[in-house]
Design a protein around this motif. Sequence first.
Motif, mmCIF file in Angstrom:
data_model
loop_
_atom_site.group_PDB
_atom_site.id
_atom_site.type_symbol
_atom_site.label_atom_id
_atom_site.label_comp_id
_atom_site.label_asym_id
_atom_site.label_seq_id
_atom_site.Cartn_x
_atom_site.Cartn_y
_atom_site.Cartn_z
ATOM 1 N N GLU A 36 -22.062 71.628 0.675
ATOM 2 C CA GLU A 36 -22.012 72.457 -0.525
ATOM 3 C C GLU A 36 -21.286 73.783 -0.340
ATOM 4 O O GLU A 36 -20.850 74.397 -1.306
ATOM 5 N N HIS A 80 -25.124 70.562 -4.010
ATOM 6 C CA HIS A 80 -23.727 70.334 -4.379
ATOM 7 C C HIS A 80 -23.160 71.560 -5.090
ATOM 8 O O HIS A 80 -23.903 72.440 -5.526
ATOM 9 N N THR A 81 -21.832 71.592 -5.186
ATOM 10 C CA THR A 81 -21.113 72.663 -5.876
ATOM 11 C C THR A 81 -20.003 72.031 -6.704
ATOM 12 O O THR A 81 -19.323 71.124 -6.240
ATOM 13 N N HIS A 87 -27.706 78.042 -1.511
ATOM 14 C CA HIS A 87 -26.344 78.538 -1.348
ATOM 15 C C HIS A 87 -25.863 79.266 -2.597
ATOM 16 O O HIS A 87 -26.393 79.075 -3.688
ATOM 17 N N THR A 88 -24.849 80.123 -2.380
ATOM 18 C CA THR A 88 -24.227 80.876 -3.458
ATOM 19 C C THR A 88 -22.725 80.686 -3.350
ATOM 20 O O THR A 88 -22.175 80.688 -2.253
ATOM 21 N N VAL A 89 -22.062 80.515 -4.505
ATOM 22 C CA VAL A 89 -20.615 80.329 -4.531
ATOM 23 C C VAL A 89 -20.028 81.271 -5.579
ATOM 24 O O VAL A 89 -20.563 81.394 -6.683
ATOM 25 N N SER A 140 -18.277 81.441 -0.337
ATOM 26 C CA SER A 140 -19.608 80.828 -0.361
ATOM 27 C C SER A 140 -20.419 81.283 0.837
ATOM 28 O O SER A 140 -19.877 81.746 1.830
ATOM 29 N N GLY A 143 -27.192 77.808 -5.876
ATOM 30 C CA GLY A 143 -27.891 76.544 -5.724
ATOM 31 C C GLY A 143 -29.239 76.793 -5.096
ATOM 32 O O GLY A 143 -29.733 77.925 -5.058
ATOM 33 N N VAL A 201 -18.233 78.080 -12.004
ATOM 34 C CA VAL A 201 -18.880 77.531 -10.822
ATOM 35 C C VAL A 201 -20.248 77.026 -11.248
ATOM 36 O O VAL A 201 -20.936 77.678 -12.029
ATOM 37 N N CYS A 223 -23.747 75.212 -9.279
ATOM 38 C CA CYS A 223 -24.354 74.770 -8.029
ATOM 39 C C CYS A 223 -25.657 74.056 -8.342
ATOM 40 O O CYS A 223 -26.399 74.467 -9.238
#
Length: 117
Positions: free
Chosen positions: A57, A91-92, A37-39, A48, A34, A85, A87
Amino acid sequence: YMWGRVKSASQNCWMSPTVEQDLSGWKVQALACGSVHTVVGADSSVISWGPACSCGELGYGELGPKSSARPKKVDLLEGAHVAQVACGLAHTLLLAATDSAITDALPEWKPVQGAAS
């Protein structure tokens, strides 16, 4: 491999592809990034990380940390088998196969006048 500003705003940027050691040993099935962020969906876990994530998120829960400089498991989704996934800015979304023990433990989403409560 990762590069750029990958963990926190205070960290020096990685100027060329560098092995991400924190994910070694995981069988990664899905990954998305995102804005901050990373998921990752790996094995039967969701992982995450990201700095200054104020909209949930990362998935650590209302009382959980709002940022993580290192990859951290999302405890509420332990056992989920992630297929995809996605992102966004704050949000996720996950497409995952779960069993009722996981979904029963998640908070219920109740829309109130078009907003989540």
